[in-house]
Structure formats: C-alpha cells, structure tokens
Design a protein around this motif. Structure first.
Motif, PDB file in Angstrom:
ATOM      1  N   ALA A 147       3.157   6.661  -3.793  1.00 35.57           N
ATOM      2  CA  ALA A 147       3.849   5.315  -4.478  1.00 35.57           C
ATOM      3  C   ALA A 147       3.272   4.324  -3.529  1.00 35.57           C
ATOM      4  O   ALA A 147       3.292   3.117  -3.931  1.00 35.57           O
ATOM      5  N   PHE A 148       2.662   4.278  -2.465  1.00 31.69           N
ATOM      6  CA  PHE A 148       2.136   3.312  -1.732  1.00 31.69           C
ATOM      7  C   PHE A 148       0.654   3.224  -1.585  1.00 31.69           C
ATOM      8  O   PHE A 148       0.031   4.112  -0.601  1.00 31.69           O
ATOM      9  N   VAL A 149       0.036   2.110  -2.142  1.00 31.82           N
ATOM     10  CA  VAL A 149      -1.468   2.213  -2.340  1.00 31.82           C
ATOM     11  C   VAL A 149      -1.650   0.441  -2.271  1.00 31.82           C
ATOM     12  O   VAL A 149      -0.862  -0.281  -2.881  1.00 31.82           O
ATOM     13  N   SER A 150      -2.724   0.252  -1.776  1.00 29.94           N
ATOM     14  CA  SER A 150      -3.150  -1.177  -1.594  1.00 29.94           C
ATOM     15  C   SER A 150      -4.786  -1.163  -1.538  1.00 29.94           C
ATOM     16  O   SER A 150      -5.503  -0.348  -1.186  1.00 29.94           O
ATOM     17  N   LEU A 151      -5.230  -2.430  -1.937  1.00 36.08           N
ATOM     18  CA  LEU A 151      -6.499  -2.912  -2.054  1.00 36.08           C
ATOM     19  C   LEU A 151      -6.685  -3.736  -0.780  1.00 36.08           C
ATOM     20  O   LEU A 151      -5.809  -4.756  -0.858  1.00 36.08           O
ATOM     21  N   VAL A 152      -7.527  -3.784   0.219  1.00 34.51           N
ATOM     22  CA  VAL A 152      -7.585  -4.568   1.351  1.00 34.51           C
ATOM     23  C   VAL A 152      -8.744  -4.812   1.610  1.00 34.51           C
ATOM     24  O   VAL A 152      -9.909  -4.099   1.434  1.00 34.51           O
ATOM     25  N   VAL A 153      -9.148  -6.469   1.680  1.00 34.14           N
ATOM     26  CA  VAL A 153     -10.490  -6.987   1.998  1.00 34.14           C
ATOM     27  C   VAL A 153     -10.360  -7.740   3.303  1.00 34.14           C
ATOM     28  O   VAL A 153      -9.260  -8.666   3.373  1.00 34.14           O
ATOM     29  N   SER A 154     -10.964  -7.538   4.178  1.00 32.95           N
ATOM     30  CA  SER A 154     -10.912  -8.239   5.356  1.00 32.95           C
ATOM     31  C   SER A 154      -9.702  -8.365   6.154  1.00 32.95           C
ATOM     32  O   SER A 154      -9.224  -9.273   6.584  1.00 32.95           O
TER      33      SER A 154
END
Length: 373
Positions: free
Chosen positions: A131-138
């Motif tokens: 359930a724990f997902v993210s998109l990360v940029v810099s």
C-alpha cells in the motif's frame, strides 16, 4: 533529523543498547551521506519545516488521490518488477527483514477524480502487493498512495530525502527502520528508476522479492505515461509546473500545508537576478525560523476557544514582512509571510516590490496556489 537518520538506517535498538562500539561505528557509516545532505546547502527544506518536500505534477493538484480497485474480471499478479528503461543486474532480495507493513484499510475515496499518474500509482501498488508507493524526483514526492501520505514523522520526510541523497542506481533493496512507526523492526525500501532522476519507491515487508518485480509490470502501468513522466523531470528544483503564473517580483516561495505536512519550495523564479540560489535558501530558512518562533507561534496558556471562534480565527489571514536593507523603493529584498487556515506562504520578493503591496501580492499568490496544495 540527524538522530532520525541514524534510526532510519541502523535501528533504535542498536543505538540505545550498544553491545559493540566498533560494529556500531561501521553500521553508522550508512547514514553519513544522508546526514551530510542535512548539513550542506540542500535544495530541500523538510528538515526544518517537518513537512514533506513535494512538487506539483504538470497534470495538477497534489490533492488528487483515489485508491484504485481492480476492474471487474481483472486480476493482478503479485511480486513483479525490475527496471523500466534499462536495468542492470538486480540485487538479490534480503531475507532477514521484519514483518509486513500495515495494510491499507478502508480509506475513503476523495471526491476529486484521480489523475492518470495517481491511478497508475495506485494500480501498480495493488499489483505489487504493497500500500506504500510513491514517485520521487530529486528527493521530492511527485505523487503517492494514501498510505504513503499517512506515514508519520520523521520517516515521511526522511525516506524521499534518503532516495534523493543516494547515487543513481537502476534498482535498490534497502533495509530501513521507521523512526516513528517501526524503530526496532526493519522494513524494505525498494526503488526502481523509471527515468534518470525519477524513481518509484515501495515500502514493504519481506515480500515481494525484488527479483520477482519484472519489467512487464512496469511497462504495463508506466509505459503509457512516459511523456507525463518526462515532464516531471524538470520539477526537481522548480516545484511548480512550467508556465504557472507567478508575479515577476517573486524570487522564491515556500508554501506549507500544516495539516497535511507537505510543502512546496522553490528559489527558481527569476534565477538570473540577485541574490543567488544559495543566498535565497538561507534567507528562507532564517525567515521561516523567525516567523515560526515569533509571529505565528501558538500563544502559551491560551484559554479554551469555542468552535465558532476557532473557525473564525482560521479564516482571518495573519501576515508579517521583513525588509532587508533600506525601505526606499529599489533597495533591499522583501520577505513576507501570510497564514490563512492550514496554509502558510513565505515569499522572497525583489527590491522593486513596494512594501504597501506585500500583503496583497501574498494573498493573491496564496489563492493561486491553494488548488495545488
């Protein structure tokens, strides 16, 4: 934050019940890069604000969140993933990690429609079995599942900051402790590079193994969004989508949502003007500390307020400003802070901005930014 970084990578038990000093010194080396990023001239500000550094994707608001359920007749296989553009060797999965993270249970669906990125994120999370997902940029969060947003402090700030501080890698299987939620039992942080600088992050328990997460699953959810993903790459230091209308006097801004614990921070506007980016970041840190400790600090011993008084006070904006140098037009930079409800906005303005118009400019900018955060 420094102690939180040590707990994140070593665990609370190792720090409070030291059995072997030399072994502890060796294990703490894993936290050096993260701690050094706090002490240097970071482009992030979450260590000071205790809010997650975010960027607004080109398609819109960070508030567009919806849990995605499988379509009727469709099944998702669990345990896939690897790389998107080019994955080198996948690291072997770790088998010594602790229990599963708590499941995402019964979260309400927001009334707003989910963005395409958010739908892909939620669908991918369900297919991957976490359930724990993210998109990360810099080091900044572009989008995340509801459960990721509900992570406690300081791990909500530390996890994307950690990802941004690590050297580029196609895939990682990283043991982490959650200083607030699980300081003694490790979990796994899986990271997958979709595009250079843009990483997909999963927080999970022993499963799924990284070796079972294949490119087919990534392509299924993310290949159709390749152009929107590429549009996220320049957002690292800009925070706002290209073309977002800002007044020409604005040299930088910090917007905080104090209830959601998220913030937007950029010193990119009018980057060809003085002061330098490094100076702008230092000015924001000093001004934030000043206004938080003095102008917007809760009053000690404040008596109980009636509910209607609390609502009324939240709807009345509070503001303050600071002029660096002389107040004559064309000299000195202006810093203004405005708080309305759960949002607090700090602006750095050029010397041409008249002091009598600071509050109006801040109010207009806050209203323009409110739909985004």
């Amino acid at each position: 934050m420094v102690f939180g970084a040590m707990v994140l990578l070593v665990g609370l038990e190792e720090l409070t019940n030291i059995r072997n000093v030399e072994r502890l010194k060796k294990e703490l080396r894993a936290s050096y890069r993260l701690i050094d990023s706090f002490l240097g001239d970071s482009e992030l500000i979450g260590d000071l604000t205790q809010c997650v550094d975010c960027v607004v994707p080109p398609e819109g608001s960070l508030l567009q969140v919806k849990e995605l359920r499988p379509r009727e007749g469709e099944t998702h296989e669990h345990g896939h993933q690897a790389s998107f553009e080019s994955y080198g060797r996948l690291f072997p999965p770790l088998t010594h990690l602790g229990s599963h993270c708590r499941p995402c249970s019964g979260l309400p669906t927001r009334s707003r429609p989910a963005s395409l990125t958010q739908e892909a994120l939620s669908g991918f999370a369900e297919a991957a079995g976490t359930a724990f997902v993210s998109l990360v940029v810099s080091g900044r969060v572009v989008a995340a599942t509801e459960s990721w947003w509900r992570l406690g402090m300081p791990e909500a700030v530390l996890l994307p900051w950690l990802v941004g501080s690590l050297p580029p890698q196609a895939a990682r299987d990283y043991p982490v402790y959650l200083p607030h939620g699980s300081p003694t039992v490790p979990h796994r942080l899986l990271t997958l590079t979709l595009l250079p600088g843009l990483e997909l992050c999963l927080l999970c328990g022993p499963r799924p193994p990284l070796s079972q997460l294949d490119a087919q699953l990534l392509e299924r959810w993310w290949q159709p969004l390749l152009d929107p993903l590429r549009a996220c790459l320049p957002l690292g230091s800009r925070a706002l989508p290209a073309g977002f209308p800002l007044h020409t006097d604005i040299l930088g801004l910090l917007l905080l949502h104090l209830e959601l614990k998220r913030c937007l921070f950029t010193v990119e506007p009018s980057g060809d003007k003085e002061p330098s980016s490094e100076q702008r970041r230092r000015l924001f840190r000093s001004f934030y500390t000043l206004v938080t400790a003095t102008h917007f600090a809760p009053e000690p011993g404040q008596p109980e307020e009636k509910a209607e008084e609390v609502v009324h006070r939240a709807q009345v904006p509070r503001a303050c400003y600071l002029v660096l140098g002389a107040e004559e037009p064309g000299t000195g930079w202006r810093l203004v802070a405005l708080q309305l409800g759960p949002r607090r906005l700090l602006l750095l303005l050029s010397a041409q901005s008249p002091t009598h118009g600071l509050r109006g400019l801040a109010t207009h900018t806050l209203h323009a930014l409110t739909p985004l955060l």
